[in-house]
Design a protein around this motif. Structure first.
Motif, PDB file in Angstrom:
ATOM      1  N   VAL A 112       0.843  -1.045   0.157  1.00  0.00           N
ATOM      2  CA  VAL A 112      -0.053   0.066  -0.019  1.00  0.00           C
ATOM      3  C   VAL A 112       0.912   1.330  -0.133  1.00  0.00           C
ATOM      4  CG1 VAL A 112      -1.793   1.319   1.351  1.00  0.00           C
ATOM      5  CG2 VAL A 112      -1.966  -1.272   0.997  1.00  0.00           C
ATOM      6  N   ARG A 113       1.970   1.224   0.765  1.00  0.00           N
ATOM      7  CA  ARG A 113       2.886   2.222   0.637  1.00  0.00           C
ATOM      8  C   ARG A 113       3.368   2.473  -0.769  1.00  0.00           C
ATOM      9  NH1 ARG A 113       5.878   0.806   4.613  1.00  0.00           N
ATOM     10  NH2 ARG A 113       4.944   1.687   6.030  1.00  0.00           N
ATOM     11  N   LEU A 115       2.239   1.890  -3.788  1.00  0.00           N
ATOM     12  CA  LEU A 115       1.174   2.418  -4.354  1.00  0.00           C
ATOM     13  C   LEU A 115       0.986   3.831  -4.327  1.00  0.00           C
ATOM     14  CD1 LEU A 115      -1.614  -0.434  -3.939  1.00  0.00           C
ATOM     15  CD2 LEU A 115      -0.373   0.195  -6.115  1.00  0.00           C
ATOM     16  N   ARG A 116       1.041   4.248  -2.886  1.00  0.00           N
ATOM     17  CA  ARG A 116       1.206   5.726  -2.700  1.00  0.00           C
ATOM     18  C   ARG A 116       2.359   6.442  -3.095  1.00  0.00           C
ATOM     19  NH1 ARG A 116       3.415   7.048   3.261  1.00  0.00           N
ATOM     20  NH2 ARG A 116       5.539   6.375   1.597  1.00  0.00           N
ATOM     21  N   ASP A 117       3.468   5.769  -3.234  1.00  0.00           N
ATOM     22  CA  ASP A 117       4.580   6.009  -3.943  1.00  0.00           C
ATOM     23  C   ASP A 117       4.701   6.227  -5.184  1.00  0.00           C
ATOM     24  OD1 ASP A 117       5.775   6.499  -1.119  1.00  0.00           O
ATOM     25  OD2 ASP A 117       7.004   4.832  -1.395  1.00  0.00           O
ATOM     26  N   GLU A 120       2.482   9.177  -6.183  1.00  0.00           N
ATOM     27  CA  GLU A 120       3.189  10.379  -6.388  1.00  0.00           C
ATOM     28  C   GLU A 120       4.545  10.602  -6.960  1.00  0.00           C
ATOM     29  OE1 GLU A 120       4.706  10.817  -2.359  1.00  0.00           O
ATOM     30  OE2 GLU A 120       2.711  10.879  -1.285  1.00  0.00           O
ATOM     31  N   GLN A 197      -4.627   5.455  -6.973  1.00  0.00           N
ATOM     32  CA  GLN A 197      -4.833   4.503  -5.719  1.00  0.00           C
ATOM     33  C   GLN A 197      -6.078   3.846  -5.346  1.00  0.00           C
ATOM     34  OE1 GLN A 197      -2.084   5.765  -2.521  1.00  0.00           O
ATOM     35  NE2 GLN A 197      -2.019   7.764  -3.554  1.00  0.00           N
TER      36      GLN A 197
END
Lengths: 575, 488
Positions: A112-113, A115-117, A120, A197
């Motif tokens: 999940v991190r 996907l955040r990155d 961004e 996301q």
């Protein structure tokens, strides 16, 4: 799951359904279970066609004329490759490289991190985008209408379908909430990052529409859901404009519409790449539970001085070119299994003992390999090198692969205390005798506890004895110096009998209905996203029948796509 | 038209509260110590070091190999003097000698979950991996071995986070390589994957952490991230309602992770991050020490209460015995092949000529793993970083174990178990404890019987942290309750 290419390849499944039921613990129960009886007391062979008889899981009796059937399967998430391709196509940014690498069944915090990155990173690369994602200059003056336009343009493409009202309100709220504490530019980025996301982008949610006369949980995929399945199966990415327009027009769910789009998409190089990856994965050349990938498969330098990264790369190029050539041509399974055509550079030509172009590493040419020595993918250097030890060939590895992956013959795990040190033949401890690999393999697996499986595995593997640890033809073994014996035996299949050498083995396998059924099942599993269930049997039978008759891998894909299982979703808790 | 009212305006504050906002986070500099909490209560931390592939052990099931057959007869994990209750470290533990008084070596812990599930009554790869930290049964689907419940680290992470709020409930780092499945689970079927890139681990854990006032750009970025996370939590919440009942747990897992990321966006932690963590991967001798440094710094900065270091079954050509690797003729150049040789290097085994090289190489391989623990202990036991009268280590409990004792036999009997740290003073250390019933008065016996299982060990660990659990895991244990005599 650990990475480093030592996972089980994704194309693993239940195998022939009847087999899975018969041999739940594999052959280590002994050969007697090969002729075991099913629950009804009916005797079935090891690869018997007992699927024709249905089972007692509540499945409707016939495949024809009844309601469509599809087994329930878990919600699918985009694979790392699919996520990356989707982001690239959505934004028009072919240079986007994602860190997302999650393959676990349930998503992890790390993923999940990532996907955040990923979102961004993508937003930070917007100068590279060739698609007009933002409808206005988001660095410019505040413009709420631009947010609305972004929701209207980006979200339906990202979600691969029109938005439902709830989603429309949700995204409007995301923007407005952001706007309450952030400037316009940042709020637009928040909105775009949320879309990138969103669950409808990452998960292949399928709700379907009701089907007359079918159980309530069995639903036909909507045109847009079907477009996603089709696109991710054939291209590993989101639908393109043409596919989306067909879905928008409501024409995809018809036989004609689906067939036309499938044929169009199969012509695209992306389909060839995808099918080649399926074949690559089937052959496990990127590593498996107990073997290395081609690039990690070391060989003893004193025995194979020519072997190294350059030759490994050449082997990979050769096999990729061969697979692509077959797919670009008639996509014939028989050709895949028997062709002598090969794309070689100098070192590979030397390995195969053929004249081919110059002796250079960078000059490639199509040649015909000696027909007495080579036939199809199982006789190519890449496969033979991976399924070998560092010093000598490994009939156990080669035989196991052939049984499990080509014939869908489940072997189960070996007992925990087997001696699995490499069998290289040569001088034995004590110096009393010199054995071939074959003789040493027989000695190692001679105990009764081993024979249950190895009496089946070894004789298949022995057919490959003419190829050393890097796939070079040998009449005498490198380690032992003794002549090889490549007489083998196929058992428990529809093509049982003696085979001499891997050319004859490959030709025999190419003509086997069981092999084609196995191959078709693995691709069907890949298309449907999981092992086959009882309710997939009708789809399975039709796909297998079509492929057995045609032997055409593109026909196989079309049959899969047109099957009930591919076009429906079962929302039941379980079968 | 966009609706003009901010109908979601209250959501953010609510979600942030649920994620653990409103925290008085400590101002810490991990290089210059401050007490963690001002109220006198010391924070407790739990660490695991999981080393894949077993140890140098002669265990079978209820007997040990005597070294006269094909198997070797050594147990180099065991204390050098097993008759002494005061700990005399065995060969593998030599790198930990400086912390001997803060260690406990335990003999006689079985993984009775794996033993009862394996058809051979030994352990087996996938089953042992999935059960060793969960004490649960394991389902094997599609090549993955998945436990039916959370591992001990996850349970403790949640309990500790509730009373010692931190940005990360737990961190999970890994020295990557060959292994047969993760032992770490956050719930039934939910495997946890560690980060194997030191750089990625550093970026995730120390994101926004600085020694001075936070960078305004980071503050803005975090505000945007908070906004996105709020949106995603609402979006995934709605999606949850639309997927079929059988898939809801998939979206619930995703929601949990979004909440974890939200929790990590709390007020900036002021602490000096460790320097020079730039490797994006690489061999174990590069990655391992960096991961240990990240763990020490994360704990000292108050970023987490629980840290896991997972060491895959890798070869170690960089040790002092690394040159022997070539002599071993490992056909399958991974640690798995190394320990499989264990059953062939005894006097009657086909590889008996390799005995000396194998022992020397494998001992250094296992000692290298211990050197990573030594690095953790050194950082946690730093006398310049005291929490009141105690070091961080004194307020911590570190568990080191593996899925097997004897990897060559796939034996989940008598697992290697090492504890370090005092858990806030409740764990008497400097001890060797054996639960082998035959070993009382006869420490060299080859017979082995124990009533104790990982279930009991993890119950003890929960109780060491002040929890009242009477049992951990499934019902495969011989008895419920903690290990007798472990806690003071």
């Amino acid at each position: 799951m650990e990475t480093n290419g030592r996972e089980r390849a994704p194309l693993r499944g239940a195998g022939v359904l009847a087999m899975a039921a018969l041999l739940t613990t594999g052959c280590y129960d002994g050969l007697s279970s090969f002729a075991g009886a099913d629950d009804d007391g009916e005797t079935a062979g090891p690869h018997g066609d007992s699927h024709d008889g249905g089972d007692d899981s509540g499945e409707p009796a016939g495949c024809d004329g009844g309601a469509p059937m599809a087994a329930p399967r878990p919600l699918r998430r985009l694979s790392p490759a699919q996520y990356q391709n989707t982001m690239r196509d959505l934004l028009g940014d072919p240079g986007f490289v994602a860190e997302y690498d999650a393959t676990e069944p349930l998503i992890t915090e790390r993923a999940v991190r990532q996907l955040r990155d990923g979102a961004e990173l993508a937003l930070g690369r917007r100068a590279e985008w060739t698609n007009p994602v933002f409808p206005c200059d988001i660095e410019g003056p505040s413009d709420d209408a631009c947010a609305e336009a972004l929701i209207a343009s980006l979200a339906p493409r990202a979600f691969r379908r029109p938005l439902v009202d709830e989603e429309q309100q949700w995204l409007e709220g995301v923007y407005l909430d952001a706007r309450a504490e952030l400037g316009f530019t940042d709020s637009m980025e928040v909105l775009a990052a949320t879309v990138l996301q969103a669950p409808a982008l990452l998960y292949l949610g399928e709700e379907g529409t009701a089907v007359v006369d079918a159980p309530q949980t069995l639903r036909r995929l909507t045109d847009h859901e079907l477009a996603s399945r089709l696109s991710y199966f054939l291209w590993d990415t989101m639908p393109d404009d043409a596919l989306r327009q067909t879905a928008d027009a409501g024409e995809l769910h018809t036989d004609e519409g689906l067939r036309a789009q499938t044929e169009r998409m199969l012509e695209d190089p992306r389909a060839r790449g995808r099918l080649a990856r399926l074949l690559w994965s089937w052959m496990q050349l990127d590593g498996g539970m107990l073997h290395f990938s081609l690039e990690e498969a070391d060989k003893r330098a004193d025995l194979y001085p020519e072997y190294g990264p350059a030759l490994q790369e050449a082997m990979r190029i050769e096999l990729e070119a061969f697979v692509d050539d077959v797919l670009q041509g008639d996509a014939s399974f028989e050709r895949l299994m028997t062709s002598t055509r090969a794309y070689v550079n100098g070192p590979l030509a030397a390995l195969y003992g053929v004249e081919g172009g110059s002796a250079g590493e960078d000059e490639w040419a199509w040649v015909e390999l000696p027909a007495t020595q080579r036939a199809g993918v199982l006789t190519r250097a890449a496969f033979l090198s991976v399924f070998s030890n560092t010093a000598a060939q490994s009939p156990i590895r080669r035989g196991t692969f052939t049984l499990e992956e080509v014939l869908c013959f489940p072997l189960g795990d070996p007992p925990p205390d087997v001696d699995d040190t490499p069998i290289d033949g040569g001088e034995q401890p004590g110096g009393s005798e010199v054995l071939t690999v074959r003789e040493a393999t027989e000695a190692r697996t001679g105990e009764a506890a081993c024979r249950g499986c190895h009496s089946v595995i070894n004789p298949v593997g022995y057919a490959f004895e003419h190829y050393d640890a890097i796939g070079r033809w040998q009449d005498e073994e490198l380690v032992s110096g003794l002549p090889v014996d490549a007489s083998g035996l196929l058992q428990g299949s529809d093509v049982d009998g003696p085979v001499h050498g891997a050319v004859e083995l490959s030709q025999t396998l190419a003509g086997s209905a069981q092999v084609r059924a196995c191959f078709a099942e693995r691709w069907l599993e890949e298309a449907l996203g999981g092992e086959l269930g009882a309710l997939d049997e009708c789809a399975r039978d039709r796909v297998v029948d079509a492929f057995t008759a045609s032997g055409d891998m593109r026909e196989l894909v079309t049959a899969i796509v047109l099957s009930d299982g591919f076009r429906h979703v079962n929302l039941a808790e379980g079968e | 038209m966009l609706k003009s009212s901010l109908k979601h305006s209250g959501r953010r504050a609510f979600l942030r509260g649920a994620g653990g906002a409103a925290l008085a986070l400590p101002l810490l500099e991990y290089t210059h110590g401050h007490a963690w909490a001002a109220d006198g209560e010391s924070a407790l931390r739990f660490l695991t070091v999981f080393t894949h592939g077993g140890t140098i052990s002669n265990m079978n099931k209820t007997t040990r190999y005597d070294g006269t057959g094909a198997q070797h007869g050594e147990d180099l994990w065991r204390p050098a003097d097993p008759s002494s209750e005061a700990l005399v470290l065995g060969p593998i533990h030599q790198p930990l000698e400086a912390w001997r008084d803060k260690l406990v070596v335990i003999e006689g812990i079985d993984n009775k979950s794996a033993i009862s599930q394996d058809q051979y009554g030994l352990g087996a790869h996938g089953i042992s991996n999935g059960s060793v930290l969960t004490a649960q049964s394991v389902t094997e689907t599609g090549g993955a071995s998945l436990a039916q419940g959370p591992s001990i680290d996850h349970v403790l992470a949640q309990r500790l986070a509730a009373r010692q709020p931190v940005p990360f409930d737990a961190i999970h780092l890994k020295v990557a390589g060959h292994q047969y499945g993760t032992p770490y689970f956050s719930g039934s079927q939910q495997a946890v994957s560690g980060e194997s890139s030191p750089k990625a681990a550093f970026n995730a854990i120390f994101d926004g952490v600085s020694g001075g006032q936070p960078d305004p750009e980071i503050v803005l970025r975090n505000t945007k991230r908070g906004s996105v996370l709020d949106g995603l939590m609402e979006g995934y919440g709605s999606f949850h309602g639309r997927v079929s009942a059988r898939d809801r747990h998939v979206i619930e897992a995703h929601l949990d992770h979004l909440a974890a990321l939200e929790q990590q966006l709390q007020d900036p932690v002021i602490c000096n991050p460790p320097q020079g963590i730039e490797a994006d991967g690489g061999p174990g001798d590069v990655v391992g020490p960096l991961m240990a440094d990240i763990i020490v710094a994360a704990i000292r900065c108050g970023l987490t209460n629980v840290a896991n270091l997972e060491i895959a079954d890798i070869l170690t050509p960089w040790t002092s015995a690394g040159a022997l690797e070539g002599n071993l003729g490992l056909d399958f150049a991974i640690g798995h092949a190394l320990h499989h040789q264990a059953r062939d290097i005894g006097p009657t085994g086909p590889l008996s000529a390799l005995y000396d090289d194998w022992m020397a190489y494998t001992l250094e391989n296992r000692r290298w793993r211990m050197s990573l623990i030594a690095r953790l202990l050194e950082g946690l036991d730093d006398p310049d970083f005291m929490e009141g009268d105690a070091t961080v280590l004194d307020n911590s409990l570190l568990l080191c174990t593996s899925e097997f004792s004897n990897g060559s036999r796939h034996s989940a009997w008598n697992l290697p178990v090492l504890l370090a740290g005092g858990a806030g003073g409740v764990l008497p250390t400097g001890r060797f404890i054996t639960y082998n019933q035959h070993a009382q008065g006869n420490p060299q016996t080859l017979q082995y019987t124990s009533d104790e299982s990982i279930h009991n060990l993890y119950t003890s660990i929960l109780q060491a942290f002040g929890e009242s659990d009477g049992h951990f895991g499934n019902d495969a244990a011989q008895h419920q309750g903690p290990l007798p005599g472990l806690l003071g």
